[in-house]
Write an enzyme that holds these catalytic residues in place. Sequence first.
Site, PDB file in Angstrom:
ATOM      1  N   CYS A 208      -1.575  33.217   9.961  1.00  0.00           N
ATOM      2  CA  CYS A 208      -1.304  33.946  11.193  1.00  0.00           C
ATOM      3  C   CYS A 208      -0.823  33.012  12.293  1.00  0.00           C
ATOM      4  O   CYS A 208      -1.500  32.839  13.314  1.00  0.00           O
ATOM      5  CB  CYS A 208      -2.551  34.702  11.631  1.00  0.00           C
ATOM      6  SG  CYS A 208      -3.001  35.924  10.410  1.00  0.00           S
TER       7      CYS A 208
ATOM      8  N   GLU B 128       0.826  -1.216   0.000  1.00  0.00           N
ATOM      9  CA  GLU B 128       0.000   0.000   0.000  1.00  0.00           C
ATOM     10  C   GLU B 128       0.856   1.260   0.000  1.00  0.00           C
ATOM     11  O   GLU B 128       0.835   2.035   0.955  1.00  0.00           O
ATOM     12  CB  GLU B 128      -0.858   0.041   1.270  1.00  0.00           C
ATOM     13  CG  GLU B 128      -1.711  -1.176   1.477  1.00  0.00           C
ATOM     14  CD  GLU B 128      -2.464  -1.121   2.798  1.00  0.00           C
ATOM     15  OE1 GLU B 128      -3.631  -1.514   2.803  1.00  0.00           O
ATOM     16  OE2 GLU B 128      -1.880  -0.690   3.806  1.00  0.00           O
ATOM     17  N   PRO B 129       1.617   1.494  -1.040  1.00  0.00           N
ATOM     18  CA  PRO B 129       2.423   2.717  -1.055  1.00  0.00           C
ATOM     19  C   PRO B 129       1.549   3.955  -1.258  1.00  0.00           C
ATOM     20  O   PRO B 129       0.616   3.945  -2.062  1.00  0.00           O
ATOM     21  CB  PRO B 129       3.363   2.518  -2.247  1.00  0.00           C
ATOM     22  CG  PRO B 129       2.689   1.502  -3.120  1.00  0.00           C
ATOM     23  CD  PRO B 129       1.797   0.670  -2.247  1.00  0.00           C
ATOM     24  N   GLY B 130       1.830   5.005  -0.498  1.00  0.00           N
ATOM     25  CA  GLY B 130       1.153   6.292  -0.693  1.00  0.00           C
ATOM     26  C   GLY B 130       2.203   7.278  -1.178  1.00  0.00           C
ATOM     27  O   GLY B 130       2.359   7.556  -2.366  1.00  0.00           O
ATOM     28  N   ARG B 131       2.987   7.748  -0.201  1.00  0.00           N
ATOM     29  CA  ARG B 131       4.052   8.709  -0.462  1.00  0.00           C
ATOM     30  C   ARG B 131       4.993   8.287  -1.595  1.00  0.00           C
ATOM     31  O   ARG B 131       5.366   9.101  -2.433  1.00  0.00           O
ATOM     32  CB  ARG B 131       4.855   8.812   0.845  1.00  0.00           C
ATOM     33  CG  ARG B 131       5.914   9.838   0.933  1.00  0.00           C
ATOM     34  CD  ARG B 131       6.751   9.556   2.197  1.00  0.00           C
ATOM     35  NE  ARG B 131       5.936   9.269   3.361  1.00  0.00           N
ATOM     36  CZ  ARG B 131       5.467  10.193   4.190  1.00  0.00           C
ATOM     37  NH1 ARG B 131       5.756  11.449   3.987  1.00  0.00           N
ATOM     38  NH2 ARG B 131       4.723   9.850   5.230  1.00  0.00           N
TER      39      ARG B 131
HETATM   40  C1  LIG Z   1      -0.856   5.911   5.441  1.00  0.00           C
HETATM   41  C2  LIG Z   1      -0.947   4.471   5.158  1.00  0.00           C
HETATM   42  C3  LIG Z   1      -0.273   3.924   4.069  1.00  0.00           C
HETATM   43  C4  LIG Z   1       0.656   4.725   3.190  1.00  0.00           C
HETATM   44  O1  LIG Z   1       1.761   5.197   3.865  1.00  0.00           O
HETATM   45  P1  LIG Z   1       2.916   5.938   3.035  1.00  0.00           P
HETATM   46  O2  LIG Z   1       3.917   6.289   4.060  1.00  0.00           O
HETATM   47  O3  LIG Z   1       2.298   7.110   2.392  1.00  0.00           O
HETATM   48  O4  LIG Z   1       3.415   4.951   2.030  1.00  0.00           O
HETATM   49  C5  LIG Z   1      -0.453   2.593   3.802  1.00  0.00           C
HETATM   50  N1  LIG Z   1      -1.265   1.816   4.566  1.00  0.00           N
HETATM   51  C6  LIG Z   1      -1.933   2.310   5.625  1.00  0.00           C
HETATM   52  C7  LIG Z   1      -2.809   1.430   6.401  1.00  0.00           C
HETATM   53  C8  LIG Z   1      -1.797   3.644   5.949  1.00  0.00           C
HETATM   54  O5  LIG Z   1      -2.451   4.126   7.010  1.00  0.00           O
END
Ligand SMILES: *Cc1c(COP(=O)(O)O)cnc(C)c1O
Length: 440
Positions: free
Chosen positions: A361, A290-293
């Site tokens: 601010c 589950e990559p996000g970043r």
């Molecule tokens: C936030 C999150 C991710 C993604 O994390 P990154 O650091 O953005 O890769 C994956 N799985 C779960 C459950 C998350 O909460």
Amino acid sequence: MHLYGTQKVNGSGHLEIGGMDATQLAAEYGTPLFVYDIQLFRERARAFQETFKQADVSYQVAYASKAFSSIAIYQVAAQEGLSLDVVSSGELYTAIQAGFPRERIHFHGNNKSDAELRMAFEEGIGCIVVDNFYEIQQLTKLAQEYDRTIPVLLRVTPGIEAHTHDYITTGQEDSKFGFDLMNGQADRAFLQMMQADRLNVLGLHCHIGSQIFETSAFRLAAEKLVGKMAEWHDKHGYTCSVLNLGGGFGIRYTEEDTPLEPSVYVKEMIEAVKIVAGDSNYPVPEIWIEPGRSLIGDAGTTLYTIGATKRVPGIRNYAAVDGGMSDNIRPALYGAKYSSVLANRAQETLSETYTIAGKCCESGDKLIEEAQLPAVTAGDILAVFCTGAYGYSMASNYNRLARPAVVFVEDARAQLVIRRESLEDLISHDLSYGKKELQE
Ligand SMILES: *Cc1c(COP(=O)(O)O)cnc(C)c1O
């Protein structure tokens, strides 16, 4: 200066992204402006998937879309064969409006409401990542009511706290998320879900942290989770088919960050899974991540216009931009660091050091503590790199600032995908207070 993806400095000395001159984007769409390099996002998505293909394991790469959620990015994610993590009815609704394939949507969260779970049932999404005992009760009830079997993953906390460059193992983990793997909670949750005849337990999930630069914590998590799956197999004769190891792969915000290639994290995870599975005579499960970043972070750049500057003699120089913590709260929230360049003078000598201040601010509204830049003047365009994750998605209307516009650039074309909020948008939910007849 480190450039990302398709970025380069063009013949006019301007920053270019996706074949588009950043100063022209700023002129056309205004600032602050989020610019996403869509080719880079696609490359990242493909690299993760290619690594799984080469290792010949079944997989899903789910974009953790809390990093940046919008209809357009969900459409690109769908094109690239990604799955999608959502954590609220808002993200789920966005995904459905984007036409994202329901069966590839995974629903996360530590306090999903009945209404959110109902939406998940009605839309027939791919799976729900179950976080706690209350949720097991909610799901059991809803599965009966809808007379429908729902696929679930069990989120566990494996007692590994991963930080950027190291990790610690703890017997138990103090986290609001998931079932503890060591103290018997995960086992109890598993048995409850097995007994609920309408919950189809696909397997286990964990997410051990964010902005992680080393692989040993992921290997350890893989070992612990596969170990638990093998234990349940021996005790209960049940085979989990899915192992979800979450996200958290680190990226380069500044020269202090030294991330591994995304494929390295995945290769090592797969290797660890194969070793434990082999040792415990367990079939290699499907591996989900589950990559996000690491999918979207460095694809995003924010363009700001510099306005006021202030010299505090002997201490520092401030340069203020037309956004700030309202479009990027990470520096104020976590002390996050960023790098930057003047997009309109990208080749000039970096003669000065500035603290880049936002316009909110709050004294803490600073985007960069020490930015090396040429001497700036009002009207210069500052590009802050690597703002694609947790920037727009955490944006607010603090001080009633309008949220910025977002454009996607690819193959020398730019397209607006989120329009800038207007002043009318800012009051669109406001209602007057007073005698009823006055309102009418
Ligand atoms: C936030 C999150 C991710 C993604 O994390 P990154 O650091 O953005 O890769 C994956 N799985 C779960 C459950 C998350 O909460």
